[in-house]
Design an enzyme around this catalytic site. Structure first.
Site, PDB file in Angstrom:
ATOM      1  N   ASP A 295      54.236  55.372  10.660  1.00 19.54           N
ATOM      2  CA  ASP A 295      54.044  56.608  11.410  1.00 19.54           C
ATOM      3  C   ASP A 295      52.567  56.732  11.744  1.00 19.54           C
ATOM      4  OD1 ASP A 295      56.713  57.236  11.171  1.00 19.54           O
ATOM      5  OD2 ASP A 295      56.437  58.573   9.461  1.00 19.54           O
TER       6      ASP A 295
ATOM      7  N   ASP B 223      67.010  61.663  14.806  1.00 17.95           N
ATOM      8  CA  ASP B 223      66.583  62.409  13.621  1.00 17.95           C
ATOM      9  C   ASP B 223      67.717  63.350  13.226  1.00 17.95           C
ATOM     10  OD1 ASP B 223      64.135  61.132  13.813  1.00 17.95           O
ATOM     11  OD2 ASP B 223      63.212  62.755  14.954  1.00 17.95           O
TER      12      ASP B 223
END
EC number: 4.3.2.10
Length: 258
Positions: free
Chosen positions: A11, A130
């Site tokens: 990330d 997600d």
């Protein structure tokens, strides 16, 4: 049988690798390029980079580090973050990325999936999902703009419906980011993975929850995923990728050994 894949996830925020828990409270892990090089040398099958605030900030992924990563690793890598057009994708692929992944922009404009697949081929179009389990309703819902907790929103899509929709539109691979499990290292959500596997006919990558080597084994053996993505166990050197692959091989998992 195709070999199962081990995929470290990096990330990225403000040019550095970060990691949170359930998509919140991110801490800085380190610089992008040295981490990418380390994982490639340890035996990762590919890497995934998420510019986590690109979509919520209304910008595309910072391309400056993409070409630097391409120069130092010899394994495939995928880049995600605010890719909203064919031009955005073309630039990132031209800098050396092998795949591009779209998430929030696909929810905003599902036709983007088809346009990208038609232009670049389904083999390099990944859709990230997600997904959050709502204990009150017993349902899995798709979330959007998860890179910024102040902007995260629950969409109208239930996860299984969205998985089927993105495949119809040309997704060549799906990464299922299980938000409830993210960063807590207590195992992948096998129940959810099994349900998704039943309706997912493209490569499926599990993401969120890996804490032990056994967790990877369970995802491959019990949910039949094609790849397992993880972050904190690799960033914090809890698990070495080479040792993980050796363990999986002893358990009968088809895996590429370096």
């Amino acid at each position: 049988m195709l070999a199962k894949r081990i995929i470290p996830c990096l990330d990225v925020r403000d040019g550095q690798v970060v990691k949170g828990v359930q998509f919140r409270n991110h801490e800085i892990i380190g610089d992008i390029v040295p981490l990418a090089k380390r994982y490639a040398e340890e035996g990762a099958d590919e890497l995934v980079f998420y510019d986590i605030t690109a979509s919520s900030d209304g910008r595309v992924v910072d391309k400056s580090w993409v070409s630097r990563v391409a120069e130092v690793i010899d394994i495939p890598f995928c880049v995600a973050g605010g890719i909203k057009s064919l031009d955005d994708a073309a630039k990132i692929l031209s800098f050396g990325a092998d795949k591009i992944s779209i998430n929030s922009p696909a929810l905003a404009d599902p036709t983007l999936i088809t346009r990208l697949a038609d232009r670049f081929g389904v083999q390099c179009i990944v859709v990230g999902i997600d997904t959050w389990y709502d204990g009150e309703t017993g349902k899995y819902h798709v979330n959007q703009y998860t890179g910024d907790e102040t902007r995260t929103r629950v969409t109208q899509w239930e996860t299984l419906d969205w998985v089927q929709e993105v495949q119809k539109r040309g997704a060549g691979e799906i990464v299922l980011n299980m938000m409830n499990q993210d960063g807590v290292r207590n195992g992948y959500d096998l129940e959810q993975l099994k349900k998704v596997r039943e309706v997912c006919h493209v490569p499926l990558i599990a993401s969120g929850g890996a804490g032990t080597m056994e967790h990877f084994l369970e995802a491959f053996r019990d949910a039949d995923v094609d790849g397992a993505l993880a972050a904190s166990v690799f960033h914090k050197q809890i698990i070495n990728i080479g040792e993980l692959k050796a363990y999986l091989a002893t358990q009968g998992v088809e895996i590429r050994i370096c």
